[in-house]
Design a protein around this motif. Structure first.
Motif, PDB file in Angstrom:
ATOM      1  N   ASN A  86       0.912  -1.252  -0.096  1.00  0.00           N
ATOM      2  CA  ASN A  86      -0.064   0.044   0.046  1.00  0.00           C
ATOM      3  C   ASN A  86       0.741   1.392  -0.033  1.00  0.00           C
ATOM      4  O   ASN A  86       0.709   2.180   1.104  1.00  0.00           O
ATOM      5  CB  ASN A  86      -0.919   0.061   1.270  1.00  0.00           C
ATOM      6  N   VAL A  87       1.476   1.472  -0.940  1.00  0.00           N
ATOM      7  CA  VAL A  87       2.471   2.754  -1.165  1.00  0.00           C
ATOM      8  C   VAL A  87       2.209   3.075  -2.667  1.00  0.00           C
ATOM      9  O   VAL A  87       1.908   2.676  -3.417  1.00  0.00           O
ATOM     10  CB  VAL A  87       3.952   2.307  -1.104  1.00  0.00           C
ATOM     11  N   GLY A  88       2.470   4.628  -2.827  1.00  0.00           N
ATOM     12  CA  GLY A  88       2.248   5.345  -3.967  1.00  0.00           C
ATOM     13  C   GLY A  88       1.035   4.941  -4.603  1.00  0.00           C
ATOM     14  O   GLY A  88      -0.067   4.722  -3.860  1.00  0.00           O
ATOM     15  N   ASN A  89       1.154   4.720  -5.972  1.00  0.00           N
ATOM     16  CA  ASN A  89      -0.067   4.402  -6.546  1.00  0.00           C
ATOM     17  C   ASN A  89      -0.570   3.085  -6.759  1.00  0.00           C
ATOM     18  O   ASN A  89      -1.495   2.469  -7.625  1.00  0.00           O
ATOM     19  CB  ASN A  89       0.059   5.033  -7.955  1.00  0.00           C
ATOM     20  N   CYS A  90       0.140   2.035  -6.172  1.00  0.00           N
ATOM     21  CA  CYS A  90       0.114   0.652  -6.506  1.00  0.00           C
ATOM     22  C   CYS A  90      -1.302   0.225  -6.043  1.00  0.00           C
ATOM     23  O   CYS A  90      -1.907  -0.578  -6.931  1.00  0.00           O
ATOM     24  CB  CYS A  90       1.365  -0.307  -5.686  1.00  0.00           C
ATOM     25  N   PRO A  91      -1.747   0.548  -4.846  1.00  0.00           N
ATOM     26  CA  PRO A  91      -2.906   0.236  -4.566  1.00  0.00           C
ATOM     27  C   PRO A  91      -4.233   0.627  -5.424  1.00  0.00           C
ATOM     28  O   PRO A  91      -5.181  -0.356  -5.593  1.00  0.00           O
ATOM     29  CB  PRO A  91      -3.258   0.603  -3.292  1.00  0.00           C
ATOM     30  N   GLU A  92      -4.187   1.715  -5.985  1.00  0.00           N
ATOM     31  CA  GLU A  92      -5.445   2.254  -6.694  1.00  0.00           C
ATOM     32  C   GLU A  92      -5.260   1.454  -8.217  1.00  0.00           C
ATOM     33  O   GLU A  92      -6.289   1.151  -8.915  1.00  0.00           O
ATOM     34  CB  GLU A  92      -5.125   3.641  -7.268  1.00  0.00           C
ATOM     35  N   ILE A  93      -3.928   1.091  -8.481  1.00  0.00           N
ATOM     36  CA  ILE A  93      -3.932   0.508  -9.759  1.00  0.00           C
ATOM     37  C   ILE A  93      -4.513  -1.179  -9.710  1.00  0.00           C
ATOM     38  O   ILE A  93      -5.466  -1.482 -10.430  1.00  0.00           O
ATOM     39  CB  ILE A  93      -2.615   0.338 -10.443  1.00  0.00           C
ATOM     40  N   ALA A  94      -4.095  -1.584  -8.565  1.00  0.00           N
ATOM     41  CA  ALA A  94      -4.671  -2.876  -8.398  1.00  0.00           C
ATOM     42  C   ALA A  94      -6.104  -3.071  -8.024  1.00  0.00           C
ATOM     43  O   ALA A  94      -6.805  -4.207  -8.299  1.00  0.00           O
ATOM     44  CB  ALA A  94      -3.714  -3.713  -7.165  1.00  0.00           C
ATOM     45  N   LEU A  95      -6.749  -2.005  -7.598  1.00  0.00           N
ATOM     46  CA  LEU A  95      -7.990  -2.124  -6.940  1.00  0.00           C
ATOM     47  C   LEU A  95      -8.774  -1.270  -7.948  1.00  0.00           C
ATOM     48  O   LEU A  95      -9.805  -0.695  -7.353  1.00  0.00           O
ATOM     49  CB  LEU A  95      -8.317  -1.676  -5.456  1.00  0.00           C
ATOM     50  N   ASP A  96      -8.481  -1.029  -9.138  1.00  0.00           N
ATOM     51  CA  ASP A  96      -9.313  -0.214 -10.090  1.00  0.00           C
ATOM     52  C   ASP A  96     -10.682  -0.589 -10.104  1.00  0.00           C
ATOM     53  O   ASP A  96     -10.892  -1.597 -10.246  1.00  0.00           O
ATOM     54  CB  ASP A  96      -8.500  -0.231 -11.592  1.00  0.00           C
ATOM     55  N   PRO A  97     -11.585   0.444 -10.225  1.00  0.00           N
ATOM     56  CA  PRO A  97     -12.751   0.332 -10.375  1.00  0.00           C
ATOM     57  C   PRO A  97     -13.565  -0.489 -11.438  1.00  0.00           C
ATOM     58  O   PRO A  97     -14.509  -1.087 -11.470  1.00  0.00           O
ATOM     59  CB  PRO A  97     -13.406   1.519 -10.056  1.00  0.00           C
ATOM     60  N   ASP A  98     -12.631  -0.400 -12.767  1.00  0.00           N
ATOM     61  CA  ASP A  98     -12.960  -1.238 -13.696  1.00  0.00           C
ATOM     62  C   ASP A  98     -12.526  -2.601 -13.645  1.00  0.00           C
ATOM     63  O   ASP A  98     -12.699  -3.343 -14.827  1.00  0.00           O
ATOM     64  CB  ASP A  98     -12.479  -0.308 -14.778  1.00  0.00           C
ATOM     65  N   GLY A  99     -11.861  -2.928 -12.692  1.00  0.00           N
ATOM     66  CA  GLY A  99     -11.327  -4.384 -12.635  1.00  0.00           C
ATOM     67  C   GLY A  99     -10.351  -4.493 -11.559  1.00  0.00           C
ATOM     68  O   GLY A  99      -9.082  -3.908 -11.643  1.00  0.00           O
ATOM     69  N   GLN A 100     -10.269  -5.345 -10.525  1.00  0.00           N
ATOM     70  CA  GLN A 100      -9.438  -5.818  -9.830  1.00  0.00           C
ATOM     71  C   GLN A 100      -8.221  -6.595 -10.251  1.00  0.00           C
ATOM     72  O   GLN A 100      -8.589  -7.669 -10.740  1.00  0.00           O
ATOM     73  CB  GLN A 100      -9.950  -6.392  -8.125  1.00  0.00           C
ATOM     74  N   SER A 101      -7.035  -6.339 -10.199  1.00  0.00           N
ATOM     75  CA  SER A 101      -6.113  -7.155 -10.745  1.00  0.00           C
ATOM     76  C   SER A 101      -5.082  -7.806  -9.823  1.00  0.00           C
ATOM     77  O   SER A 101      -4.013  -8.263 -10.142  1.00  0.00           O
ATOM     78  CB  SER A 101      -5.223  -6.229 -11.640  1.00  0.00           C
ATOM     79  N   GLY A 102      -5.392  -7.651  -8.410  1.00  0.00           N
ATOM     80  CA  GLY A 102      -4.427  -8.209  -7.548  1.00  0.00           C
ATOM     81  C   GLY A 102      -5.039  -7.836  -5.976  1.00  0.00           C
ATOM     82  O   GLY A 102      -5.995  -7.221  -5.946  1.00  0.00           O
TER      83      GLY A 102
END
Length: 463
Positions: free
Chosen positions: A387-403
């Motif tokens: 949970n640092v930088g933009n890592c969580p927002e990308i992984a939990l993107d509202p258009d699709g969770q990738s991790g």
């Protein structure tokens, strides 16, 4: 158009991260001529990590701790500089304006000799008596010199004439960029991948080598440099919106601000062929250095192996940047009995490995918007990130969770998420599909290049 990119201790020697971003920027704007100014505390002896593109005309190197007291500038009034510095210390507001005045006064001048002048000595004594009299003078003197010398080095690192100075930090590199702006009359763009002054604040606060009494002034100096860069630049970009909050705190003008996400070559990674394998393979991609917290990743893998014995960990990246830390990681692998299950590849092309990987693990304690996360998503890998930088927002993107997202240093939580993915192939495939879709829609190389090209043209049109 000629653009001068200014960096600290990265391109063209260090691979990944900011360096990869610079290489992509230059390669994909072949009609623009680029120069690079590389600032570092010492002379680098390692070879380039990248082949310079044809439109990269020159790479200039400056040493931050290279003082030359034999050179003077007779036309320079040292008393004027000291007057500005006194105002800077005594003022509560508008410090950025006065610091900018100092940079304007000193632009293009050689000022190392000031450290040997009577004016500077009297000024130093005054500051000591006012604020640090309880401290020993020798320690005070050398601490101040340690603060000042790299700042003077950056100010005197006059970049070549360019239409645009593009600084990748608000640290020493931006001081050189500001000098170019004032001396040559170019425009200034600042791009922050991470928030420089916050990163330095964390380092200084944790440091055991800096006495407590000097930590706050040193932190304030970095904040001042950032505030001045924000005030004086013609455009300010960062990779994601969360960073802009920290820029606003130091007075950044929203009219200058842009969010330009990183982009990657989608086709390059989406066409990687999957390789059949009978192990569960975890990839960690990046330099083996403390900020990547490889140690925690190894601990998480150790817990994974106890549940999924046929697992393998591939640590893909250079091991020679911090040899002491690399040896610590090797020793930990041996201590945990993981030899043969943990593979250090050294510097390598991730494309050669992604085809047989099942998940990407990012255990970093600090990141901006890591290219490796985007590349893994394009290659169809689910991710476990901190949970640092933009890592969580990308992984939990509202258009699709990738991790999955876990807290830094929490190797137990990392292991739990890796175990879930190891045992649930359908979930891995869902995350993979989501990742491919999100990255192809929002993080393409074409989109990034077009955004910077438009920004370059925009700042020049506002001349």
């Amino acid at each position: 158009m000629r653009v001068c990119i200014l960096v600290e201790g990265t391109y063209p020697y260090i691979t990944g991260g900011v360096s990869s971003w610079i290489q992509m920027l230059i390669e994909n704007m072949p009609d623009i001529e680029f120069d690079v100014v590389h600032l570092a505390p010492w002379k680098w002896t390692r070879s380039f990590g990248y082949k310079p593109p044809k439109n990269l005309k020159y790479i200039y190197e400056y040493l931050l701790f290279s003082s030359d007291f034999s050179k003077t500038n007779i036309a320079f009034d040292e008393r004027e500089l000291v007057r500005y510095v006194r105002q800077l210390i005594e003022l509560k507001e508008e410090r950025a304006k006065y610091f900018a005045n100092i940079l304007r006064v000193t632009a293009g001048k050689h000022i190392d000799y000031l450290l040997l002048s009577r004016t500077f000595w009297d000024f130093l004594n005054d500051i000591y008596i006012r604020y640090f009299q309880e401290e020993g003078f020798p320690g005070f003197y050398w601490t101040v010199i340690g603060f000042i010398v790299p700042i003077l080095g950056a100010i005197q690192a006059l970049p070549p004439k360019a239409d645009i100075y593009h600084s990748t930090t608000t640290g020493y590199a931006v001081l050189s960029a500001l000098t170019g702006k004032y001396y040559h009359g170019g425009k200034l763009i600042v791009t922050e991948h991470g928030i420089y002054h916050r990163e330095r604040e964390i380092e200084i606060t944790k440091s055991k080598s800096i006495p407590e009494v000097y930590k706050k002034p040193w932190i304030e100096i970095f904040k001042l440099i950032s505030a001045t860069a924000y005030a004086e630049c013609d455009a300010l970009t960062t990779l994601f919106e969360k960073n802009q909050i920290f820029q606003f705190e130091l007075g950044a003008d929203f009219r200058k601000m842009r969010v330009i996400p990183n982009g990657i070559d989608i086709k390059k990674f989406s066409t990687i062929r999957k390789v059949e394998h009978d192990t569960f393979n975890v990839a960690m991609v990046g330099r083996v250095v403390p900020i990547k917290d490889v140690v925690t990743g190894i601990k998480a893998f150790d817990a994974l192996v106890k549940e999924v014995p046929n697992s393998r960990l591939y640590i893909i990246g250079p091991t020679d940047e911090d040899e002491e830390y690399y040896q610590r990681c090797v020793n930990l692998v041996e201590l945990l009995g993981l030899s043969g299950k943990v593979i250090f590849t050294g510097k390598a092309n991730v494309i050669d490995y992604y085809g047989m990987m099942d998940v990407l693990l990012i255990s970093s304690i600090s990141e901006g918007q890591p290219l490796v996360q985007l590349e893994a998503m394009a290659a169809g890998l689910p991710v476990v990130v901190t949970n640092v930088g933009n890592c969580p927002e990308i992984a939990l993107d509202p258009d699709g969770q990738s991790g999955f997202v876990v807290e830094p240093k929490d190797y137990v939580a990392m292991a739990e998420k890796l175990i879930i993915l190891a045992k649930d192939k359908a979930l891995r495939e869902t995350f993979a599909q989501n990742g491919r879709r999100v990255v192809s829609q929002k993080y393409t190389l074409e989109r990034m290049i077009n955004s910077y090209r438009q920004l370059y043209e925009e700042v020049l049109s506002n001349a």
